[in-house]
Design a protein around this motif. Structure first.
Motif, short mmCIF file in Angstrom:
data_model
loop_
_atom_site.label_atom_id
_atom_site.label_comp_id
_atom_site.label_asym_id
_atom_site.label_seq_id
_atom_site.Cartn_x
_atom_site.Cartn_y
_atom_site.Cartn_z
N MET A 43 0.85 -1.19 0.00
CA MET A 43 0.00 0.00 0.00
C MET A 43 0.88 1.23 0.00
O MET A 43 1.91 1.26 0.67
CB MET A 43 -0.87 0.00 1.26
CG MET A 43 -1.69 1.25 1.43
SD MET A 43 -2.62 1.20 2.96
CE MET A 43 -3.67 -0.18 2.62
N THR A 44 0.49 2.25 -0.71
CA THR A 44 1.27 3.49 -0.74
C THR A 44 0.40 4.67 -0.35
O THR A 44 -0.78 4.71 -0.64
CB THR A 44 1.85 3.76 -2.14
OG1 THR A 44 0.78 3.85 -3.07
CG2 THR A 44 2.81 2.68 -2.55
N GLU A 88 -4.87 4.06 -0.15
CA GLU A 88 -4.49 3.99 -1.56
C GLU A 88 -5.45 4.76 -2.46
O GLU A 88 -5.05 5.33 -3.46
CB GLU A 88 -4.40 2.54 -2.03
CG GLU A 88 -3.17 1.82 -1.51
CD GLU A 88 -2.97 0.47 -2.20
OE1 GLU A 88 -3.97 -0.09 -2.69
OE2 GLU A 88 -1.85 -0.01 -2.23
N ASN A 89 -6.73 4.75 -2.11
CA ASN A 89 -7.69 5.42 -2.99
C ASN A 89 -8.39 6.63 -2.36
O ASN A 89 -9.02 7.41 -3.07
CB ASN A 89 -8.75 4.42 -3.50
CG ASN A 89 -9.48 3.70 -2.37
OD1 ASN A 89 -9.55 4.19 -1.26
ND2 ASN A 89 -10.02 2.53 -2.68
N LYS A 136 4.99 3.64 2.69
CA LYS A 136 4.36 2.33 2.69
C LYS A 136 3.67 2.09 4.03
O LYS A 136 4.23 2.34 5.09
CB LYS A 136 5.41 1.22 2.46
CG LYS A 136 6.00 1.19 1.05
CD LYS A 136 5.03 0.53 0.09
CE LYS A 136 5.65 0.39 -1.30
NZ LYS A 136 4.72 -0.25 -2.23
#
Length: 431
Positions: A1-2, A317-318, A11
Motif C-alpha cells: 500500500m502506498t 491507496e484510494n 508504505k
C-alpha cells in the motif's frame, strides 16, 4: 500500500477489520473516559462458535464446510446480526462484524446486543439444492447457540429471505411440537409469507437514503441533480439508488463483483436493476453505460459515494482520489482507519456504518416484534416507523458531533458505548 503526502511516498500495512474496529472503539472510549473495567469487557467477545459440518453434494460427494458465529456482547439484549456466505468469512472478520453490531444496535436504541457469522464459501459454485442443504446443516450445528431470546441471525452478504426461511424451518423442526410456532422469530429477514416483515427487503437501503437526506437537510441542500456512485448493486445498493433517484439525484457510476460502469449523463436505476436480474446478478455489459477499470471507480466525479459491498474498500491507496463530499457507508466497515484519516483531512463527511446502514437491524427488530406479538404490520406503517427511528439516531449523532467538534463516527461510537456502560453501571457485574 502506498500513501502520497507532501511529495513523499510512504508504505503502510493494510489493516485488518479487527484492527479498524478496535482503533475506532479505543478512540471513542478515550473520549468518554470509559471505565477501565467496562473497556476490558467490551474489548473481547463473549462467545466464539466454530462448527465444521459435512454436506452431501448433488453428485453424491461430501464436502466439509466451516461456519462461524461470534457473540460479542448481550448487555442490552439478545445477540443480533447477520450471517454471510463469502470466501472472506473467518473468525477475525466475524469478531469485527459482531462488535460493529453491538455498537449499531445500541446506537439505534434497540434491546439487542451484537453477533455475526457465516460460512466460508462462494455460493455461486453451488446449486440451490446444495445451498439449502448447507444452510439447514449449518442451522442444525448452531441450534443450541441461537434462539429467539438468545441470538437472532439475519441475512447479510450472499444470504437472503430464502436462506432465512430454511433456517427458521430447520430450527423450528428441532423444537418440541408445542414450541415450534413460538420460535418463528429465531431469525429475521424471512419472506413475507413465512413471518417476514413487509418492507424488510428495502429497510437497509432506505435507511442509507434517509441518512443522506437528513445530511442534505442539515446542510441546507437539495438532493436534486446530486451525482452519486454506488459500490455493490445488491439489495442495499439498489434500494439506496432507487430512493435517491426519486429525489432527482443521478447515478453516474456503479461497481459490483464483476465489473464497473460509468455514464456521466446518468444510469437509470430500474433499467440497470432489471438488466442485472436477467444477467444472473451481474451489471457487466449493461448497454446504457460504458465499462471502466475497477480502479477508476473511486476517482469518479460525484457528490455522494455509497460503498455498499464489503469491508476495507476505501483505504489510504484510494482515499486521496475520492472526489465525493459525502461518504454514506452502506456496507459494514468499508472505510479503514487510514483511509478515513485522509478523507477527514480533506473535509469529507462520513456517515458511519453503524448509523448509515442501521435501517436493516431496525427493520429486523420490527419483524421480531411482529412475530413475537402475533401482529401484521403494513408497508406504510413500517416505513413511517423506520424513518422516525432513523431520524432520532441521526439527530443524536449529528448534535453530539457538532457539540464535541468531532467526526460522526466517533460521535456515534461515544453514544453507543455510553448506553452500554450505563447498563453495566446500573446492573453491576456478576457475582
Amino acid at each position: 500500500m502506498t500513501v502520497i503526502a507532501k511529495g513523499k511516498t510512504k508504505k503502510l500495512p493494510l489493516r485488518g477489520m479487527m484492527d479498524n474496529v478496535m482503533e475506532q472503539f479505543n478512540s471513542a472510549a478515550d473520549h468518554i473516559n470509559l471505565h477501565p473495567n467496562i473497556r476490558k469487557i467490551l474489548s473481547i467477545t463473549n462467545n466464539e462458535i466454530i462448527v465444521h459440518f459435512p454436506v452431501k453434494m448433488d453428485n453424491g460427494d461430501v464436502e466439509i464446510f466451516t461456519g462461524y458465529r461470534v457473540q460479542h456482547n448481550n448487555a442490552l439484549g439478545p445477540y443480533k446480526g447477520g450471517l454471510r456466505y463469502h470466501p472472506t468469512v473467518d473468525i477475525d472478520a466475524a469478531r469485527a462484524l459482531a462488535m460493529w453490531m453491538t455498537w449499531k444496535t445500541s446506537l439505534a436504541g434497540l434491546p439487542y446486543g451484537g453477533g455475526k457469522g457465516g460460512i466460508q464459501l462462494d455460493p455461486s459454485k453451488y446449486s440451490p439444492s446444495e445451498l439449502e442443504r448447507i444452510t439447514r446443516r449449518f442451522t442444525f450445528a448452531l441450534a443450541d447457540n441461537i434462539g429467539p431470546e438468545h441470538d437472532i441471525p439475519a441475512p447479510d452478504v450472499n444470504t437472503n429471505s430464502q436462506t432465512m426461511a430454511w433456517m427458521a424451518d430447520t430450527y423450528m423442526s428441532t423444537r418440541p411440537p408445542a414450541e415450534r410456532t413460538a420460535n418463528q422469530h429465531v431469525v429475521t429477514g424471512k419472506p413475507d409469507g413465512s413471518g417476514g416483515l413487509e418492507g424488510r427487503d428495502r429497510a437497509t437501503g432506505y435507511g442509507v437514503f434517509l441518512t443522506i437526506k437528513f445530511w442534505a437537510h442539515k446542510s441546507a441542500e437539495s438532493l436534486k441533480d446530486k451525482r452519486f456512485i454506488v459500490q455493490g448493486f445488491g439489495n442495499v445498493g439498489y434500494w439506496a439508488a432507487h430512493f435517491l433517484e426519486k429525489e432527482g439525484a443521478h447515478l453516474v457510476a456503479v461497481q459490483d463483483a464483476y465489473g464497473t460502469l460509468h455514464n456521466d449523463d446518468g444510469i437509470k436505476v430500474e433499467d440497470l436493476y432489471n438488466y442485472s436480474i436477467a444477467n444472473k446478478g451481474s451489471i457487466v455489459d449493461f448497454p446504457e453505460a460504458k465499462a471502466i477499470p475497477k480502479a477508476d471507480f473511486y476517482t469518479t466525479d460525484c457528490d455522494i459515494c455509497i460503498p455498499a459491498a464489503l469491508g476495507n474498500q476505501i483505504t489510504s491507496e484510494n482515499a486521496l482520489y475520492i472526489k465525493a463530499r459525502l461518504i454514506a457507508e452502506g456496507a459494514n466497515g468499508p472505510t479503514n482507519v487510514d483511509g478515513e484519516k485522509i478523507l477527514l483531512e480533506k473535509g469529507v463527511t462520513i456517515i458511519p456504518d453503524i448509523l448509515c446502514n442501521s435501517g436493516g437491524v431496525i427493520g429486523s427488530y420490527f419483524e421480531w416484534l411482529q412475530n413475537r406479538n402475533g401482529e401484521l404490520w403494513q408497508l406504510d406503517e413500517v416505513m413511517i416507523k423506520l424513518e422516525k427511528k432513523m431520524r432520532e439516531s441521526f439527530n443524536k449523532v449529528y448534535t453530539f458531533s457538532e457539540s464535541e467538534a468531532m467526526d460522526m463516527r466517533t460521535a456515534a461510537y461515544c453514544i453507543a458505548i455510553k448506553r452500554i456502560e450505563k447498563a453495566y453501571v446500573q446492573r453491576g457485574i456478576f457475582p
